[in-house]
Design a protein around this motif. Sequence first.
Motif, PDB file in Angstrom:
ATOM      1  N   GLN A   1       5.471   9.875   1.229  1.00  0.00           N
ATOM      2  CA  GLN A   1       5.230   9.770  -0.116  1.00  0.00           C
ATOM      3  C   GLN A   1       4.499   8.484  -0.652  1.00  0.00           C
ATOM      4  O   GLN A   1       3.974   8.555  -1.197  1.00  0.00           O
ATOM      5  CB  GLN A   1       6.615  10.029  -0.724  1.00  0.00           C
ATOM      6  CG  GLN A   1       6.670  10.125  -2.332  1.00  0.00           C
ATOM      7  CD  GLN A   1       7.646  10.167  -3.401  1.00  0.00           C
ATOM      8  OE1 GLN A   1       8.992  10.103  -2.440  1.00  0.00           O
ATOM      9  NE2 GLN A   1       7.861  10.252  -4.342  1.00  0.00           N
ATOM     10  N   LEU A   2       5.033   7.512   0.013  1.00  0.00           N
ATOM     11  CA  LEU A   2       4.429   6.155  -0.088  1.00  0.00           C
ATOM     12  C   LEU A   2       3.050   6.184   0.388  1.00  0.00           C
ATOM     13  O   LEU A   2       2.174   5.660  -0.363  1.00  0.00           O
ATOM     14  CB  LEU A   2       5.350   5.092   0.874  1.00  0.00           C
ATOM     15  CG  LEU A   2       6.629   4.783   0.269  1.00  0.00           C
ATOM     16  CD1 LEU A   2       7.355   3.767   1.088  1.00  0.00           C
ATOM     17  CD2 LEU A   2       6.349   4.016  -1.254  1.00  0.00           C
ATOM     18  N   LEU A   3       2.673   6.695   1.323  1.00  0.00           N
ATOM     19  CA  LEU A   3       1.225   6.811   1.993  1.00  0.00           C
ATOM     20  C   LEU A   3       0.506   7.629   0.736  1.00  0.00           C
ATOM     21  O   LEU A   3      -0.554   7.430   0.730  1.00  0.00           O
ATOM     22  CB  LEU A   3       1.128   7.349   3.362  1.00  0.00           C
ATOM     23  CG  LEU A   3       1.819   6.457   4.347  1.00  0.00           C
ATOM     24  CD1 LEU A   3       1.790   7.439   5.689  1.00  0.00           C
ATOM     25  CD2 LEU A   3       1.118   5.347   4.642  1.00  0.00           C
TER      26      LEU A   3
ATOM     27  N   ARG B   1      14.972  -0.878  -4.171  1.00  0.00           N
ATOM     28  CA  ARG B   1      13.672  -1.875  -3.814  1.00  0.00           C
ATOM     29  C   ARG B   1      13.664  -2.141  -2.407  1.00  0.00           C
ATOM     30  O   ARG B   1      12.742  -2.227  -1.837  1.00  0.00           O
ATOM     31  CB  ARG B   1      13.895  -3.088  -4.800  1.00  0.00           C
ATOM     32  CG  ARG B   1      12.463  -3.999  -4.453  1.00  0.00           C
ATOM     33  CD  ARG B   1      12.569  -5.180  -5.535  1.00  0.00           C
ATOM     34  NE  ARG B   1      11.698  -6.024  -5.337  1.00  0.00           N
ATOM     35  CZ  ARG B   1      10.622  -6.070  -5.836  1.00  0.00           C
ATOM     36  NH1 ARG B   1      10.238  -5.154  -7.074  1.00  0.00           N
ATOM     37  NH2 ARG B   1       9.812  -7.127  -5.615  1.00  0.00           N
ATOM     38  N   GLN B   2      15.202  -2.402  -1.745  1.00  0.00           N
ATOM     39  CA  GLN B   2      15.241  -2.809  -0.570  1.00  0.00           C
ATOM     40  C   GLN B   2      14.732  -1.696   0.528  1.00  0.00           C
ATOM     41  O   GLN B   2      14.013  -2.088   1.368  1.00  0.00           O
ATOM     42  CB  GLN B   2      16.569  -3.285  -0.414  1.00  0.00           C
ATOM     43  CG  GLN B   2      16.966  -4.717  -0.850  1.00  0.00           C
ATOM     44  CD  GLN B   2      17.375  -4.323  -2.316  1.00  0.00           C
ATOM     45  OE1 GLN B   2      17.651  -3.460  -2.975  1.00  0.00           O
ATOM     46  NE2 GLN B   2      17.270  -5.485  -3.013  1.00  0.00           N
TER      47      GLN B   2
ATOM     48  N   LYS C   1      11.798  -1.814   3.166  1.00  0.00           N
ATOM     49  CA  LYS C   1      12.206  -1.466   4.530  1.00  0.00           C
ATOM     50  C   LYS C   1      11.154  -0.197   4.902  1.00  0.00           C
ATOM     51  O   LYS C   1      10.445  -0.460   5.988  1.00  0.00           O
ATOM     52  CB  LYS C   1      13.416  -0.959   4.870  1.00  0.00           C
ATOM     53  CG  LYS C   1      13.941  -0.594   6.019  1.00  0.00           C
ATOM     54  CD  LYS C   1      15.141  -0.170   6.395  1.00  0.00           C
ATOM     55  CE  LYS C   1      15.379  -0.115   7.909  1.00  0.00           C
ATOM     56  NZ  LYS C   1      16.918   0.197   8.167  1.00  0.00           N
ATOM     57  N   HIS C   2      11.106   0.647   4.054  1.00  0.00           N
ATOM     58  CA  HIS C   2       9.921   1.525   4.636  1.00  0.00           C
ATOM     59  C   HIS C   2       8.451   1.151   4.761  1.00  0.00           C
ATOM     60  O   HIS C   2       7.936   1.542   5.659  1.00  0.00           O
ATOM     61  CB  HIS C   2       9.983   2.923   3.596  1.00  0.00           C
ATOM     62  CG  HIS C   2      10.838   3.826   3.774  1.00  0.00           C
ATOM     63  ND1 HIS C   2      11.372   4.703   4.716  1.00  0.00           N
ATOM     64  CD2 HIS C   2      12.018   4.316   2.903  1.00  0.00           C
ATOM     65  CE1 HIS C   2      12.401   5.246   4.501  1.00  0.00           C
ATOM     66  NE2 HIS C   2      12.839   5.103   3.289  1.00  0.00           N
ATOM     67  N   LEU C   3       8.225   0.199   3.724  1.00  0.00           N
ATOM     68  CA  LEU C   3       6.799  -0.282   3.886  1.00  0.00           C
ATOM     69  C   LEU C   3       6.552  -1.141   4.947  1.00  0.00           C
ATOM     70  O   LEU C   3       5.676  -0.973   5.692  1.00  0.00           O
ATOM     71  CB  LEU C   3       6.626  -1.056   2.681  1.00  0.00           C
ATOM     72  CG  LEU C   3       6.180  -0.313   1.447  1.00  0.00           C
ATOM     73  CD1 LEU C   3       6.293  -1.350  -0.063  1.00  0.00           C
ATOM     74  CD2 LEU C   3       4.931   0.536   1.450  1.00  0.00           C
TER      75      LEU C   3
END
Length: 105
Positions: A15-17, A39-40, A44-46
């Motif tokens: 989803q971030l991508l 946010r943390q 972490k995913h990033l």
Amino acid sequence: MDAVFKALADPSRRQLLDRLQARNGQTLASLCDGMEMSRQAVAKHLSQLEAANLVVVQWHGREKLHFLNPVPINEIAERWIGKYERHRVQALHDLKTKLEGNSDD
């Protein structure tokens, strides 16, 4: 390539991508908007996406901007899909999409 597959295995990271594909160069704060996690957790995913080289960052003053790096995904496509005739794979994908009624895949 293992790190790329591991990073892509998580739906939140995908989803971030997708969000970076839609609008590249976002801050952590903008990527957190609309995400149902802390946010943390997003950070972490990033971090995992960066480790897999799927996301690269640039600093602009105090802002850290995240950009999609499509090269590792292309390398996967070349290695795993390139062996087959692309037009046949595309035809199967188009048929699957039509039968499922999806236009997003």
